[in-house]
Scaffold this motif. Sequence first.
Motif, short mmCIF file in Angstrom:
data_model
loop_
_atom_site.label_atom_id
_atom_site.label_comp_id
_atom_site.label_asym_id
_atom_site.label_seq_id
_atom_site.Cartn_x
_atom_site.Cartn_y
_atom_site.Cartn_z
N LYS A 74 0.63 -0.78 -0.11
CA LYS A 74 0.23 0.07 0.05
C LYS A 74 0.54 0.84 -0.28
O LYS A 74 1.61 1.46 0.87
N ALA A 75 0.61 2.27 -1.17
CA ALA A 75 1.79 3.29 -1.00
C ALA A 75 0.96 4.14 -0.17
O ALA A 75 -0.99 4.48 0.51
N GLU A 76 2.09 5.33 0.68
CA GLU A 76 1.46 6.00 1.81
C GLU A 76 0.63 7.31 0.93
O GLU A 76 1.00 7.68 -0.40
N PRO A 77 -0.15 8.10 1.66
CA PRO A 77 -1.01 9.14 1.00
C PRO A 77 0.38 10.03 0.50
O PRO A 77 1.15 10.88 1.32
N GLY A 78 0.05 11.12 -0.66
CA GLY A 78 0.65 12.04 -0.68
C GLY A 78 0.43 13.61 -0.18
O GLY A 78 -0.43 13.04 0.72
N LYS A 79 1.24 14.06 -0.33
CA LYS A 79 1.26 15.37 0.98
C LYS A 79 0.93 16.16 -0.30
O LYS A 79 1.38 16.79 -1.59
N ASN A 80 -0.04 17.21 0.27
CA ASN A 80 -0.39 18.58 -0.26
C ASN A 80 0.41 19.64 -0.49
O ASN A 80 0.80 19.47 0.30
N ILE A 81 0.37 20.45 -1.23
CA ILE A 81 1.28 21.39 -1.06
C ILE A 81 1.55 21.95 0.42
O ILE A 81 2.32 22.79 -0.15
N LYS A 82 0.79 22.15 0.69
CA LYS A 82 0.90 23.13 2.33
C LYS A 82 2.13 22.44 2.60
O LYS A 82 3.13 22.80 3.99
N GLU A 83 1.30 21.08 3.05
CA GLU A 83 2.31 19.52 3.35
C GLU A 83 3.85 20.03 3.29
O GLU A 83 4.51 19.15 4.07
N LEU A 84 3.45 20.23 1.89
CA LEU A 84 5.15 19.62 1.27
C LEU A 84 5.79 21.06 1.67
O LEU A 84 7.38 20.48 1.85
N PHE A 85 5.08 21.71 2.24
CA PHE A 85 6.69 23.46 2.38
C PHE A 85 6.09 23.67 4.08
O PHE A 85 6.43 24.81 3.92
#
Length: 79
Positions: free
Chosen positions: A45-56
């Motif tokens: 199972k892949a980890e859920p991707g991060k949104n732009i706010k989480e990435l920065f």
Amino acid sequence: MTAAIQKWGNSQGIRIPKALLEALHWSESEQIILTADNDKIIIEKAEPGKNIKELFADFDGEYTPVEINWGEPVGEEIW
């Protein structure tokens, strides 16, 4: 439990039985990672991707947007 490899468009595919998905608590739209290890295919199972706010979230610098000149159109772009 066994499954057969079947033609699926231009690819090959296998069907994962519903009971196995339920045992793993996976849904039909789950994002997965496939890896090969010698004679095995590993499905995780892949980890859920991060949104732009989480990435920065940890970014502590200044950001000033700049306009970039990409040049004249070279194909059928619509400007």
